[in-house]
Design an enzyme around this catalytic site. Structure first.
Site, PDB file in Angstrom:
ATOM      1  N   LYS A 178      37.305   5.633  19.866  1.00 27.91           N
ATOM      2  CA  LYS A 178      36.867   5.006  18.619  1.00 27.91           C
ATOM      3  C   LYS A 178      37.749   3.814  18.308  1.00 27.91           C
ATOM      4  CE  LYS A 178      38.339   5.063  14.699  1.00 27.91           C
ATOM      5  NZ  LYS A 178      39.019   5.341  13.426  1.00 27.91           N
ATOM      6  N   GLY A 188       0.799  -1.234   0.000  1.00 27.40           N
ATOM      7  CA  GLY A 188       0.000   0.000   0.000  1.00 27.40           C
ATOM      8  C   GLY A 188       0.824   1.271   0.000  1.00 27.40           C
ATOM      9  N   ARG A 190      59.329  19.335  24.944  1.00 28.93           N
ATOM     10  CA  ARG A 190      58.809  20.695  25.054  1.00 28.93           C
ATOM     11  C   ARG A 190      60.002  21.623  25.147  1.00 28.93           C
ATOM     12  NH1 ARG A 190      57.894  19.781  31.403  1.00 28.93           N
ATOM     13  NH2 ARG A 190      56.134  18.424  31.072  1.00 28.93           N
ATOM     14  N   ASN A 229      47.457   5.367  32.888  1.00 30.70           N
ATOM     15  CA  ASN A 229      46.791   6.622  33.221  1.00 30.70           C
ATOM     16  C   ASN A 229      46.924   7.574  32.040  1.00 30.70           C
ATOM     17  OD1 ASN A 229      45.593   8.278  35.618  1.00 30.70           O
ATOM     18  ND2 ASN A 229      47.010   9.609  34.507  1.00 30.70           N
ATOM     19  N   ARG A 252      -1.904   8.324   4.050  1.00 32.48           N
ATOM     20  CA  ARG A 252      -2.211   9.086   5.255  1.00 32.48           C
ATOM     21  C   ARG A 252      -0.992   9.367   6.130  1.00 32.48           C
ATOM     22  NH1 ARG A 252      -7.041   4.985   6.718  1.00 32.48           N
ATOM     23  NH2 ARG A 252      -5.810   3.679   5.312  1.00 32.48           N
ATOM     24  N   TYR A 267      40.853  12.087  23.353  1.00 27.30           N
ATOM     25  CA  TYR A 267      40.426  11.331  22.176  1.00 27.30           C
ATOM     26  C   TYR A 267      41.378  10.151  21.963  1.00 27.30           C
ATOM     27  CZ  TYR A 267      39.747   9.737  17.460  1.00 27.30           C
ATOM     28  OH  TYR A 267      39.544   8.925  16.381  1.00 27.30           O
ATOM     29  N   ALA A 288      44.557  14.371  31.268  1.00 28.18           N
ATOM     30  CA  ALA A 288      43.551  15.227  30.633  1.00 28.18           C
ATOM     31  C   ALA A 288      44.089  15.803  29.336  1.00 28.18           C
ATOM     32  CB  ALA A 288      43.177  16.355  31.580  1.00 28.18           C
TER      33      ALA A 288
HETATM   34  C1  UD1 Z   1      -7.980  -2.983   6.289  1.00 27.30           C
HETATM   35  C2  UD1 Z   1      -9.318  -3.712   6.155  1.00 27.30           C
HETATM   36  C3  UD1 Z   1     -10.191  -3.357   7.350  1.00 27.30           C
HETATM   37  C4  UD1 Z   1      -9.499  -3.753   8.632  1.00 27.30           C
HETATM   38  C5  UD1 Z   1      -8.105  -3.116   8.704  1.00 27.30           C
HETATM   39  C6  UD1 Z   1      -7.336  -3.679   9.865  1.00 27.30           C
HETATM   40  C7  UD1 Z   1      -9.699  -3.909   3.742  1.00 27.30           C
HETATM   41  C8  UD1 Z   1     -10.479  -3.413   2.586  1.00 27.30           C
HETATM   42  N1  UD1 Z   1      -9.934  -3.299   4.916  1.00 27.30           N
HETATM   43  O1  UD1 Z   1      -8.249  -1.582   6.229  1.00 27.30           O
HETATM   44  O2  UD1 Z   1     -11.435  -4.025   7.266  1.00 27.30           O
HETATM   45  O3  UD1 Z   1     -10.276  -3.353   9.724  1.00 27.30           O
HETATM   46  O4  UD1 Z   1      -7.339  -3.388   7.511  1.00 27.30           O
HETATM   47  O5  UD1 Z   1      -6.114  -3.033  10.004  1.00 27.30           O
HETATM   48  O6  UD1 Z   1      -8.949  -4.823   3.594  1.00 27.30           O
HETATM   49  N2  UD1 Z   1      -2.211  -3.164   0.757  1.00 27.30           N
HETATM   50  C9  UD1 Z   1      -1.641  -3.795  -0.333  1.00 27.30           C
HETATM   51  N3  UD1 Z   1      -2.125  -3.516  -1.571  1.00 27.30           N
HETATM   52  C10 UD1 Z   1      -3.136  -2.644  -1.796  1.00 27.30           C
HETATM   53  C11 UD1 Z   1      -3.745  -2.023  -0.666  1.00 27.30           C
HETATM   54  C12 UD1 Z   1      -3.249  -2.303   0.600  1.00 27.30           C
HETATM   55  O7  UD1 Z   1      -0.715  -4.566  -0.197  1.00 27.30           O
HETATM   56  O8  UD1 Z   1      -3.523  -2.455  -2.962  1.00 27.30           O
HETATM   57  C13 UD1 Z   1      -1.682  -3.479   2.089  1.00 27.30           C
HETATM   58  C14 UD1 Z   1      -1.193  -2.233   2.825  1.00 27.30           C
HETATM   59  O9  UD1 Z   1       0.205  -2.034   2.611  1.00 27.30           O
HETATM   60  C15 UD1 Z   1      -1.479  -2.543   4.285  1.00 27.30           C
HETATM   61  C16 UD1 Z   1      -2.635  -3.551   4.209  1.00 27.30           C
HETATM   62  O10 UD1 Z   1      -2.701  -3.994   2.871  1.00 27.30           O
HETATM   63  O11 UD1 Z   1      -0.380  -3.141   4.921  1.00 27.30           O
HETATM   64  C17 UD1 Z   1      -3.951  -2.915   4.625  1.00 27.30           C
HETATM   65  O12 UD1 Z   1      -4.243  -1.827   3.771  1.00 27.30           O
HETATM   66  P1  UD1 Z   1      -4.860  -0.478   4.325  1.00 27.30           P
HETATM   67  O13 UD1 Z   1      -5.099   0.427   3.182  1.00 27.30           O
HETATM   68  O14 UD1 Z   1      -4.064   0.028   5.444  1.00 27.30           O
HETATM   69  O15 UD1 Z   1      -6.275  -1.020   4.865  1.00 27.30           O
HETATM   70  P2  UD1 Z   1      -7.156  -0.420   6.013  1.00 27.30           P
HETATM   71  O16 UD1 Z   1      -7.885   0.772   5.505  1.00 27.30           O
HETATM   72  O17 UD1 Z   1      -6.379  -0.252   7.239  1.00 27.30           O
HETATM   73 CA    CA Z   2      -4.271  -0.232   7.757  1.00 26.70          CA
END
Ligand code: UD1
Ligand code: CA
Length: 456
Positions: A349, A11, A438, A375, A15, A364, A378
Protein backbone atom coordinates in the site's frame (compact mmCIF):
# COMPACT_ATOMS: atom_id res chain seq x y z
CA UNK A 1 -23.26 24.65 -37.49
CA UNK A 2 -24.70 26.01 -34.28
CA UNK A 3 -25.63 22.67 -32.78
CA UNK A 4 -27.49 22.19 -29.51
CA UNK A 5 -27.80 18.83 -27.81
CA UNK A 6 -30.47 17.72 -25.37
CA UNK A 7 -30.10 14.48 -23.44
CA UNK A 8 -33.29 13.26 -21.77
CA UNK A 9 -32.33 11.76 -18.44
CA UNK A 10 -35.13 12.58 -16.00
CA UNK A 11 -37.16 9.38 -16.18
CA UNK A 12 -37.96 7.12 -13.26
CA UNK A 13 -36.71 3.91 -14.77
CA UNK A 14 -39.48 2.02 -12.97
CA UNK A 15 -38.73 -1.15 -14.87
CA UNK A 16 -35.20 -1.30 -13.41
CA UNK A 17 -36.64 -1.88 -9.88
CA UNK A 18 -33.81 0.17 -8.46
CA UNK A 19 -32.99 2.85 -5.90
CA UNK A 20 -30.44 4.29 -8.34
CA UNK A 21 -31.62 6.65 -11.12
CA UNK A 22 -31.71 4.61 -14.32
CA UNK A 23 -29.21 6.69 -16.29
CA UNK A 24 -26.61 6.20 -13.55
CA UNK A 25 -26.60 2.44 -13.91
CA UNK A 26 -23.19 1.50 -15.25
CA UNK A 27 -22.32 -0.28 -18.42
CA UNK A 28 -18.66 -1.23 -18.60
CA UNK A 29 -17.63 0.99 -15.71
CA UNK A 30 -19.36 4.22 -16.71
CA UNK A 31 -22.91 5.47 -16.09
CA UNK A 32 -25.08 5.06 -19.21
CA UNK A 33 -25.60 8.81 -19.29
CA UNK A 34 -21.83 9.35 -19.37
CA UNK A 35 -21.54 7.15 -22.46
CA UNK A 36 -24.16 9.30 -24.19
CA UNK A 37 -22.37 12.51 -23.14
CA UNK A 38 -19.07 11.08 -24.41
CA UNK A 39 -20.68 10.24 -27.77
CA UNK A 40 -21.92 13.81 -28.35
CA UNK A 41 -18.94 15.76 -27.00
CA UNK A 42 -16.78 15.25 -30.15
CA UNK A 43 -19.58 16.95 -32.18
CA UNK A 44 -18.55 20.14 -30.36
CA UNK A 45 -22.09 21.36 -29.70
CA UNK A 46 -22.51 24.99 -28.70
CA UNK A 47 -24.78 23.81 -25.88
CA UNK A 48 -25.33 20.45 -24.23
CA UNK A 49 -28.39 20.38 -22.01
CA UNK A 50 -29.13 17.42 -19.75
CA UNK A 51 -32.71 17.14 -18.53
CA UNK A 52 -32.69 15.69 -15.01
CA UNK A 53 -35.57 14.88 -12.67
CA UNK A 54 -35.57 11.59 -10.85
CA UNK A 55 -32.52 11.71 -8.54
CA UNK A 56 -31.61 15.07 -10.12
CA UNK A 57 -28.88 15.99 -7.63
CA UNK A 58 -27.27 12.58 -7.76
CA UNK A 59 -27.26 12.55 -11.56
CA UNK A 60 -25.87 16.08 -11.79
CA UNK A 61 -23.11 15.36 -9.31
CA UNK A 62 -22.06 12.16 -11.03
CA UNK A 63 -21.65 13.51 -14.57
CA UNK A 64 -20.93 17.20 -13.89
CA UNK A 65 -18.66 18.93 -16.42
CA UNK A 66 -18.22 22.57 -17.37
CA UNK A 67 -19.70 22.16 -20.86
CA UNK A 68 -22.99 20.73 -19.55
CA UNK A 69 -26.12 22.66 -18.59
CA UNK A 70 -28.63 20.89 -16.37
CA UNK A 71 -32.33 21.66 -16.35
CA UNK A 72 -34.76 20.05 -13.96
CA UNK A 73 -38.00 18.55 -15.19
CA UNK A 74 -40.11 19.06 -12.07
CA UNK A 75 -42.85 16.58 -12.97
CA UNK A 76 -42.07 13.57 -15.09
CA UNK A 77 -44.71 14.15 -17.71
CA UNK A 78 -43.03 12.32 -20.54
CA UNK A 79 -40.34 12.83 -23.18
CA UNK A 80 -42.27 15.64 -24.92
CA UNK A 81 -42.45 17.60 -21.71
CA UNK A 82 -38.77 16.89 -21.00
CA UNK A 83 -37.69 18.53 -24.26
CA UNK A 84 -40.07 21.45 -23.67
CA UNK A 85 -38.35 22.10 -20.33
CA UNK A 86 -34.96 22.25 -22.09
CA UNK A 87 -36.21 24.41 -24.98
CA UNK A 88 -35.52 27.78 -23.37
CA UNK A 89 -31.82 26.88 -23.03
CA UNK A 90 -31.34 26.15 -26.73
CA UNK A 91 -29.74 28.13 -29.52
CA UNK A 92 -31.20 28.63 -32.96
CA UNK A 93 -30.31 25.90 -35.39
CA UNK A 94 -30.48 22.12 -35.24
CA UNK A 95 -31.17 20.43 -31.92
CA UNK A 96 -29.95 16.86 -31.45
CA UNK A 97 -32.15 15.03 -28.94
CA UNK A 98 -31.12 11.70 -27.41
CA UNK A 99 -32.22 9.43 -24.61
CA UNK A 100 -29.89 9.11 -21.64
CA UNK A 101 -30.63 5.38 -21.52
CA UNK A 102 -29.14 4.52 -24.94
CA UNK A 103 -25.41 4.21 -24.23
CA UNK A 104 -24.42 2.36 -27.43
CA UNK A 105 -24.94 5.26 -29.80
CA UNK A 106 -21.72 6.22 -31.59
CA UNK A 107 -20.39 9.61 -32.63
CA UNK A 108 -20.11 8.32 -36.22
CA UNK A 109 -23.81 7.54 -36.49
CA UNK A 110 -24.74 10.91 -34.99
CA UNK A 111 -22.46 12.67 -37.50
CA UNK A 112 -24.15 10.83 -40.36
CA UNK A 113 -27.60 11.78 -39.11
CA UNK A 114 -26.58 15.44 -38.82
CA UNK A 115 -25.13 15.42 -42.34
CA UNK A 116 -28.28 13.86 -43.80
CA UNK A 117 -30.40 16.34 -41.90
CA UNK A 118 -28.43 19.27 -43.26
CA UNK A 119 -28.32 18.00 -46.85
CA UNK A 120 -32.02 17.11 -46.99
CA UNK A 121 -33.24 20.41 -45.59
CA UNK A 122 -35.50 18.46 -43.22
CA UNK A 123 -37.31 20.14 -40.37
CA UNK A 124 -36.99 16.86 -38.49
CA UNK A 125 -34.75 13.83 -39.00
CA UNK A 126 -34.46 10.82 -36.75
CA UNK A 127 -32.92 7.36 -36.51
CA UNK A 128 -34.82 4.17 -37.18
CA UNK A 129 -33.97 0.49 -37.27
CA UNK A 130 -35.57 -2.87 -37.87
CA UNK A 131 -35.11 -5.78 -35.50
CA UNK A 132 -37.96 -8.15 -34.59
CA UNK A 133 -36.15 -9.31 -31.51
CA UNK A 134 -36.25 -5.87 -29.88
CA UNK A 135 -39.50 -5.02 -28.11
CA UNK A 136 -41.06 -1.87 -26.67
CA UNK A 137 -39.94 0.68 -29.25
CA UNK A 138 -42.14 3.18 -31.06
CA UNK A 139 -43.35 2.11 -34.51
CA UNK A 140 -42.84 4.44 -37.44
CA UNK A 141 -45.97 4.89 -39.52
CA UNK A 142 -45.41 5.75 -43.19
CA UNK A 143 -48.18 6.69 -45.61
CA UNK A 144 -48.64 4.71 -48.84
CA UNK A 145 -46.14 7.09 -50.52
CA UNK A 146 -43.53 6.14 -47.94
CA UNK A 147 -43.58 9.47 -46.14
CA UNK A 148 -43.29 9.36 -42.34
CA UNK A 149 -46.56 10.41 -40.77
CA UNK A 150 -46.41 9.37 -37.12
CA UNK A 151 -44.82 7.25 -34.41
CA UNK A 152 -47.04 4.96 -32.37
CA UNK A 153 -45.65 3.56 -29.13
CA UNK A 154 -45.54 -0.22 -29.14
CA UNK A 155 -47.91 -0.49 -26.21
CA UNK A 156 -50.53 1.60 -28.02
CA UNK A 157 -50.09 -0.02 -31.45
CA UNK A 158 -52.86 -2.23 -32.82
CA UNK A 159 -51.99 -5.76 -33.97
CA UNK A 160 -52.40 -4.69 -37.59
CA UNK A 161 -50.08 -1.69 -37.10
CA UNK A 162 -47.57 -4.04 -35.52
CA UNK A 163 -47.74 -6.33 -38.50
CA UNK A 164 -47.56 -3.59 -41.08
CA UNK A 165 -44.99 -1.21 -39.57
CA UNK A 166 -41.77 -2.86 -38.59
CA UNK A 167 -39.51 0.17 -38.73
CA UNK A 168 -38.82 1.21 -35.14
CA UNK A 169 -37.98 4.54 -33.53
CA UNK A 170 -34.41 4.90 -32.32
CA UNK A 171 -35.24 7.85 -30.06
CA UNK A 172 -32.51 10.05 -31.59
CA UNK A 173 -33.81 13.16 -33.33
CA UNK A 174 -32.51 16.29 -35.02
CA UNK A 175 -35.13 19.00 -34.81
CA UNK A 176 -34.75 22.50 -36.22
CA UNK A 177 -35.21 24.92 -33.33
CA UNK A 178 -37.94 26.67 -35.34
CA UNK A 179 -40.05 23.54 -34.86
CA UNK A 180 -39.79 23.47 -31.08
CA UNK A 181 -43.04 25.47 -30.94
CA UNK A 182 -44.75 22.21 -31.99
CA UNK A 183 -44.04 20.86 -28.49
CA UNK A 184 -46.87 23.06 -27.15
CA UNK A 185 -49.27 21.31 -29.46
CA UNK A 186 -48.54 17.83 -28.13
CA UNK A 187 -51.45 16.63 -26.06
CA UNK A 188 -51.38 14.25 -23.15
CA UNK A 189 -51.67 10.61 -24.03
CA UNK A 190 -55.02 9.37 -22.78
CA UNK A 191 -53.73 6.03 -21.52
CA UNK A 192 -50.45 6.99 -19.90
CA UNK A 193 -51.04 10.66 -19.08
CA UNK A 194 -47.66 11.53 -20.64
CA UNK A 195 -46.65 13.99 -23.34
CA UNK A 196 -44.87 11.94 -25.98
CA UNK A 197 -42.02 13.59 -27.86
CA UNK A 198 -42.81 11.14 -30.64
CA UNK A 199 -46.03 13.05 -31.32
CA UNK A 200 -43.93 15.88 -32.78
CA UNK A 201 -43.46 13.63 -35.81
CA UNK A 202 -47.17 13.66 -36.50
CA UNK A 203 -47.37 17.43 -36.03
CA UNK A 204 -44.38 18.25 -38.28
CA UNK A 205 -45.61 15.80 -40.89
CA UNK A 206 -49.13 17.30 -40.78
CA UNK A 207 -47.75 20.78 -41.36
CA UNK A 208 -46.32 19.59 -44.68
CA UNK A 209 -42.67 20.12 -43.69
CA UNK A 210 -39.90 17.77 -44.78
CA UNK A 211 -39.01 14.98 -42.39
CA UNK A 212 -37.54 11.51 -42.58
CA UNK A 213 -36.21 8.59 -40.61
CA UNK A 214 -32.79 7.10 -41.41
CA UNK A 215 -31.77 3.54 -40.74
CA UNK A 216 -28.91 2.82 -38.39
CA UNK A 217 -27.45 -0.37 -36.89
CA UNK A 218 -30.00 -1.73 -34.38
CA UNK A 219 -27.36 -2.39 -31.76
CA UNK A 220 -26.62 1.33 -31.44
CA UNK A 221 -30.19 2.06 -30.55
CA UNK A 222 -30.65 -0.53 -27.86
CA UNK A 223 -32.04 1.34 -24.88
CA UNK A 224 -32.00 0.11 -21.32
CA UNK A 225 -35.34 -0.25 -19.60
CA UNK A 226 -34.79 -3.44 -17.61
CA UNK A 227 -31.92 -5.30 -15.98
CA UNK A 228 -32.01 -7.71 -18.88
CA UNK A 229 -31.45 -4.81 -21.29
CA UNK A 230 -28.62 -3.59 -19.09
CA UNK A 231 -26.90 -6.95 -19.42
CA UNK A 232 -27.39 -7.10 -23.18
CA UNK A 233 -26.15 -3.57 -23.76
CA UNK A 234 -23.09 -4.16 -21.56
CA UNK A 235 -22.36 -7.35 -23.46
CA UNK A 236 -22.48 -5.58 -26.85
CA UNK A 237 -20.18 -2.88 -25.52
CA UNK A 238 -17.79 -5.44 -24.02
CA UNK A 239 -17.52 -7.34 -27.29
CA UNK A 240 -16.86 -4.11 -29.21
CA UNK A 241 -13.91 -3.27 -26.95
CA UNK A 242 -12.38 -6.78 -27.06
CA UNK A 243 -12.74 -6.93 -30.85
CA UNK A 244 -10.89 -3.61 -31.13
CA UNK A 245 -7.91 -4.91 -29.11
CA UNK A 246 -7.78 -8.21 -30.96
CA UNK A 247 -7.47 -6.22 -34.19
CA UNK A 248 -4.55 -4.39 -32.64
CA UNK A 249 -2.66 -7.55 -31.74
CA UNK A 250 -3.78 -8.58 -28.27
CA UNK A 251 -4.50 -12.27 -27.52
CA UNK A 252 -7.53 -13.15 -25.42
CA UNK A 253 -7.58 -16.79 -24.33
CA UNK A 254 -11.35 -16.63 -23.81
CA UNK A 255 -12.82 -13.33 -25.03
CA UNK A 256 -16.25 -14.23 -23.70
CA UNK A 257 -14.93 -14.17 -20.17
CA UNK A 258 -12.83 -11.02 -20.17
CA UNK A 259 -13.94 -7.49 -19.37
CA UNK A 260 -11.97 -4.50 -20.64
CA UNK A 261 -13.27 -0.99 -20.05
CA UNK A 262 -13.39 1.52 -22.89
CA UNK A 263 -10.53 3.84 -21.79
CA UNK A 264 -8.03 0.97 -21.33
CA UNK A 265 -5.05 0.60 -23.66
CA UNK A 266 -3.17 -2.66 -24.26
CA UNK A 267 0.11 -3.21 -26.08
CA UNK A 268 0.54 -5.78 -28.82
CA UNK A 269 1.41 -9.40 -28.07
CA UNK A 270 0.01 -9.12 -24.60
CA UNK A 271 -1.88 -12.27 -23.60
CA UNK A 272 -4.95 -12.08 -21.40
CA UNK A 273 -6.43 -15.14 -19.71
CA UNK A 274 -10.12 -15.43 -18.79
CA UNK A 275 -11.97 -14.07 -15.77
CA UNK A 276 -9.91 -10.91 -15.80
CA UNK A 277 -11.27 -7.37 -15.39
CA UNK A 278 -9.23 -4.50 -16.74
CA UNK A 279 -10.89 -1.36 -15.58
CA UNK A 280 -10.79 2.42 -15.70
CA UNK A 281 -7.81 4.30 -17.11
CA UNK A 282 -5.49 1.31 -17.19
CA UNK A 283 -2.56 1.12 -19.61
CA UNK A 284 -0.92 -2.25 -20.23
CA UNK A 285 2.35 -2.44 -22.15
CA UNK A 286 3.48 -4.86 -24.83
CA UNK A 287 4.24 -8.54 -24.19
CA UNK A 288 2.51 -8.71 -20.83
CA UNK A 289 0.74 -11.81 -19.53
CA UNK A 290 -2.33 -11.42 -17.37
CA UNK A 291 -3.28 -14.78 -15.83
CA UNK A 292 -6.79 -15.79 -14.75
CA UNK A 293 -8.77 -14.12 -12.01
CA UNK A 294 -6.98 -10.78 -12.09
CA UNK A 295 -8.55 -7.33 -11.64
CA UNK A 296 -6.55 -4.24 -12.58
CA UNK A 297 -8.03 -0.76 -12.07
CA UNK A 298 -6.58 2.60 -13.07
CA UNK A 299 -3.04 1.26 -13.21
CA UNK A 300 -0.06 1.29 -15.56
CA UNK A 301 1.94 -1.82 -16.47
CA UNK A 302 5.21 -1.55 -18.37
CA UNK A 303 6.43 -3.91 -21.04
CA UNK A 304 6.67 -7.63 -20.28
CA UNK A 305 4.95 -7.47 -16.91
CA UNK A 306 3.45 -10.73 -15.65
CA UNK A 307 0.45 -10.69 -13.35
CA UNK A 308 -0.12 -14.14 -11.91
CA UNK A 309 -3.44 -15.66 -10.95
CA UNK A 310 -5.94 -14.05 -8.58
CA UNK A 311 -4.29 -10.70 -8.07
CA UNK A 312 -5.86 -7.28 -7.46
CA UNK A 313 -4.08 -4.13 -8.62
CA UNK A 314 -5.51 -0.70 -7.85
CA UNK A 315 -4.14 2.70 -8.90
CA UNK A 316 -0.58 1.46 -9.09
CA UNK A 317 2.38 1.42 -11.49
CA UNK A 318 4.47 -1.61 -12.32
CA UNK A 319 7.78 -1.30 -14.16
CA UNK A 320 9.02 -3.27 -17.13
CA UNK A 321 9.75 -6.94 -16.59
CA UNK A 322 8.28 -7.22 -13.10
CA UNK A 323 5.92 -9.91 -11.89
CA UNK A 324 3.15 -9.71 -9.34
CA UNK A 325 1.12 -12.51 -7.77
CA UNK A 326 -0.34 -15.05 -7.45
CA UNK A 327 -2.75 -13.82 -4.78
CA UNK A 328 -1.17 -10.41 -4.39
CA UNK A 329 -2.82 -7.06 -3.69
CA UNK A 330 -1.38 -3.76 -4.80
CA UNK A 331 -3.41 -1.05 -3.10
CA UNK A 332 -3.54 2.53 -4.38
CA UNK A 333 -0.33 4.51 -4.88
CA UNK A 334 2.02 1.57 -5.10
CA UNK A 335 4.89 2.00 -7.50
CA UNK A 336 6.90 -1.07 -8.41
CA UNK A 337 10.18 -0.63 -10.27
CA UNK A 338 11.70 -2.71 -13.08
CA UNK A 339 12.34 -6.45 -12.75
CA UNK A 340 10.84 -6.66 -9.30
CA UNK A 341 9.08 -9.75 -7.89
CA UNK A 342 6.01 -9.38 -5.77
CA UNK A 343 4.84 -12.87 -4.86
CA UNK A 344 2.22 -14.93 -3.07
CA UNK A 345 0.03 -13.22 -0.49
CA UNK A 346 1.91 -9.93 -0.57
CA UNK A 347 0.01 -6.71 0.10
CA UNK A 348 1.52 -3.37 -0.79
CA UNK A 349 0.00 0.00 0.00
CA UNK A 350 1.23 3.49 -0.89
CA UNK A 351 4.81 2.30 -1.23
CA UNK A 352 7.65 2.56 -3.69
CA UNK A 353 9.56 -0.60 -4.49
CA UNK A 354 12.90 -0.29 -6.30
CA UNK A 355 14.27 -2.15 -9.31
CA UNK A 356 15.08 -5.80 -8.86
CA UNK A 357 13.64 -5.94 -5.35
CA UNK A 358 11.91 -9.14 -4.23
CA UNK A 359 9.07 -9.63 -1.77
CA UNK A 360 8.15 -13.14 -2.66
CA UNK A 361 5.89 -14.38 0.12
CA UNK A 362 3.42 -13.33 2.82
CA UNK A 363 4.41 -9.72 3.32
CA UNK A 364 2.76 -6.38 4.12
CA UNK A 365 4.50 -3.22 2.99
CA UNK A 366 2.61 0.00 3.76
CA UNK A 367 3.87 3.60 3.57
CA UNK A 368 7.29 2.23 2.73
CA UNK A 369 10.10 3.39 0.49
CA UNK A 370 12.12 0.38 -0.57
CA UNK A 371 15.29 0.74 -2.62
CA UNK A 372 16.61 -1.51 -5.35
CA UNK A 373 17.84 -5.07 -5.06
CA UNK A 374 16.35 -5.50 -1.62
CA UNK A 375 15.31 -8.93 -0.43
CA UNK A 376 12.23 -8.91 1.77
CA UNK A 377 11.90 -12.26 3.55
CA UNK A 378 8.70 -14.21 4.00
CA UNK A 379 6.37 -12.79 6.63
CA UNK A 380 7.91 -9.31 6.81
CA UNK A 381 5.53 -6.65 8.08
CA UNK A 382 5.86 -2.89 8.19
CA UNK A 383 3.99 -1.82 11.32
CA UNK A 384 2.96 1.53 9.91
CA UNK A 385 -0.05 2.33 12.05
CA UNK A 386 -0.28 3.00 15.78
CA UNK A 387 -4.06 3.16 15.81
CA UNK A 388 -4.04 6.87 15.12
CA UNK A 389 -1.30 7.87 12.67
CA UNK A 390 0.59 6.29 9.80
CA UNK A 391 4.38 6.23 9.72
CA UNK A 392 6.98 5.62 7.06
CA UNK A 393 9.45 2.78 6.74
CA UNK A 394 12.57 3.31 4.66
CA UNK A 395 14.52 0.29 3.43
CA UNK A 396 17.53 1.38 1.43
CA UNK A 397 19.05 -0.42 -1.53
CA UNK A 398 20.86 -3.72 -1.05
CA UNK A 399 19.19 -4.50 2.29
CA UNK A 400 18.30 -8.06 3.30
CA UNK A 401 15.32 -8.46 5.62
CA UNK A 402 15.15 -11.93 7.21
CA UNK A 403 11.88 -13.79 7.42
CA UNK A 404 9.18 -12.99 9.96
CA UNK A 405 10.46 -9.52 10.82
CA UNK A 406 8.42 -6.57 11.99
CA UNK A 407 9.64 -3.09 11.17
CA UNK A 408 8.07 -0.65 13.61
CA UNK A 409 7.73 2.65 11.75
CA UNK A 410 9.05 5.26 11.62
CA UNK A 411 12.29 3.43 11.01
CA UNK A 412 15.10 3.32 8.44
CA UNK A 413 17.19 0.32 7.45
CA UNK A 414 20.24 1.81 5.80
CA UNK A 415 22.11 0.54 2.75
CA UNK A 416 23.32 -3.03 2.61
CA UNK A 417 22.23 -3.76 6.18
CA UNK A 418 20.91 -7.16 7.25
CA UNK A 419 17.99 -7.79 9.54
CA UNK A 420 18.12 -11.25 11.10
CA UNK A 421 15.06 -13.43 10.85
CA UNK A 422 12.39 -12.97 13.51
CA UNK A 423 13.47 -9.42 14.40
CA UNK A 424 11.35 -6.66 15.79
CA UNK A 425 13.09 -3.53 14.58
CA UNK A 426 12.34 -0.36 16.54
CA UNK A 427 15.57 1.57 15.93
CA UNK A 428 17.30 2.60 12.70
CA UNK A 429 19.86 0.12 11.40
CA UNK A 430 23.13 1.68 10.21
CA UNK A 431 24.57 0.86 6.77
CA UNK A 432 26.06 -2.60 6.44
CA UNK A 433 25.13 -3.68 10.01
CA UNK A 434 23.32 -6.80 11.12
CA UNK A 435 20.32 -6.15 13.37
CA UNK A 436 19.27 -9.03 15.60
CA UNK A 437 16.50 -8.71 18.11
CA UNK A 438 15.55 -12.02 19.56
CA UNK A 439 16.01 -13.78 22.88
CA UNK A 440 19.01 -16.11 22.95
CA UNK A 441 18.02 -19.68 22.34
CA UNK A 442 18.43 -22.17 25.17
CA UNK A 443 18.28 -25.94 24.70
CA UNK A 444 17.26 -27.72 27.92
CA UNK A 445 18.83 -31.13 27.88
CA UNK A 446 16.62 -34.19 28.44
CA UNK A 447 13.66 -31.91 29.10
CA UNK A 448 11.18 -34.24 27.41
CA UNK A 449 12.20 -37.23 29.46
CA UNK A 450 11.94 -35.25 32.70
CA UNK A 451 8.47 -34.05 31.73
CA UNK A 452 7.31 -37.59 31.09
CA UNK A 453 8.47 -38.73 34.51
CA UNK A 454 6.80 -35.74 36.17
CA UNK A 455 3.52 -36.38 34.37
CA UNK A 456 3.26 -39.97 35.66
C1 UD1 B 1 -38.81 6.15 -26.13
C2 UD1 B 1 -39.69 6.55 -27.32
C3 UD1 B 1 -39.80 5.36 -28.27
C4 UD1 B 1 -38.42 4.94 -28.73
C5 UD1 B 1 -37.51 4.66 -27.53
C6 UD1 B 1 -36.09 4.46 -27.99
C7 UD1 B 1 -41.28 8.19 -26.43
C8 UD1 B 1 -42.68 8.43 -26.02
N1 UD1 B 1 -40.99 6.93 -26.82
O1 UD1 B 1 -39.49 5.10 -25.43
O2 UD1 B 1 -40.59 5.69 -29.39
O3 UD1 B 1 -38.53 3.80 -29.54
O4 UD1 B 1 -37.51 5.77 -26.60
O5 UD1 B 1 -35.28 4.11 -26.92
O6 UD1 B 1 -40.50 9.09 -26.43
N2 UD1 B 1 -37.45 10.86 -19.82
C9 UD1 B 1 -37.43 12.13 -19.28
N3 UD1 B 1 -38.58 12.64 -18.77
C10 UD1 B 1 -39.75 11.96 -18.76
C11 UD1 B 1 -39.78 10.67 -19.36
C12 UD1 B 1 -38.60 10.14 -19.87
O7 UD1 B 1 -36.40 12.78 -19.23
O8 UD1 B 1 -40.76 12.51 -18.29
C13 UD1 B 1 -36.19 10.32 -20.36
C14 UD1 B 1 -35.79 9.01 -19.70
O9 UD1 B 1 -34.90 9.24 -18.61
C15 UD1 B 1 -35.10 8.24 -20.81
C16 UD1 B 1 -35.71 8.84 -22.09
O10 UD1 B 1 -36.38 10.02 -21.70
O11 UD1 B 1 -33.71 8.47 -20.82
C17 UD1 B 1 -36.68 7.87 -22.74
O12 UD1 B 1 -37.73 7.57 -21.83
P1 UD1 B 1 -38.31 6.10 -21.70
O13 UD1 B 1 -39.41 6.12 -20.72
O14 UD1 B 1 -37.22 5.14 -21.49
O15 UD1 B 1 -38.92 5.91 -23.18
P2 UD1 B 1 -39.14 4.57 -23.96
O16 UD1 B 1 -40.35 3.88 -23.44
O17 UD1 B 1 -37.90 3.78 -24.01
CA1 CA C 1 -36.00 3.80 -22.96
Amino acid sequence: MNLSVVILAAGMGKRMKSGIPKVLHETLGKPMLQHVIDAVTPLKPARTVVVVGNGADEVRKRVAASHLTFVVQERLLGTGNALAVAAKELNRGPVLVLNGDGPLITTGTLRKLLTRHRRSGNALSFLSFADDSMAGYGRIIRDPGGRVSAIVEDKHATPSEKRKFTELNGGVYVIESAELGCLDRISRNRDSGEYYLTDIVNIVSGSGKRLDAYRCPPEEIRGVNTREDLYEVTEIMRKRVIAKWMKRGVTFMDPGRTVVHAPVSIGRDTVIYPDTYIEGETAIGRNCIIYPGVRICNSTLGEGVIIKDNTLIEESRIGKGSSVGPFAHLRPMSVIGRDARIGNFVEIKKSTIGHGTKASHLTYLGDAVVGSNVNIGAGTITCNYDGRNKFRTVIESGVFIGSDSQLIAPVTIHRNAYVAAGATITKDVPPGSLAISRAKQQNLKNWAKKKRLKDK
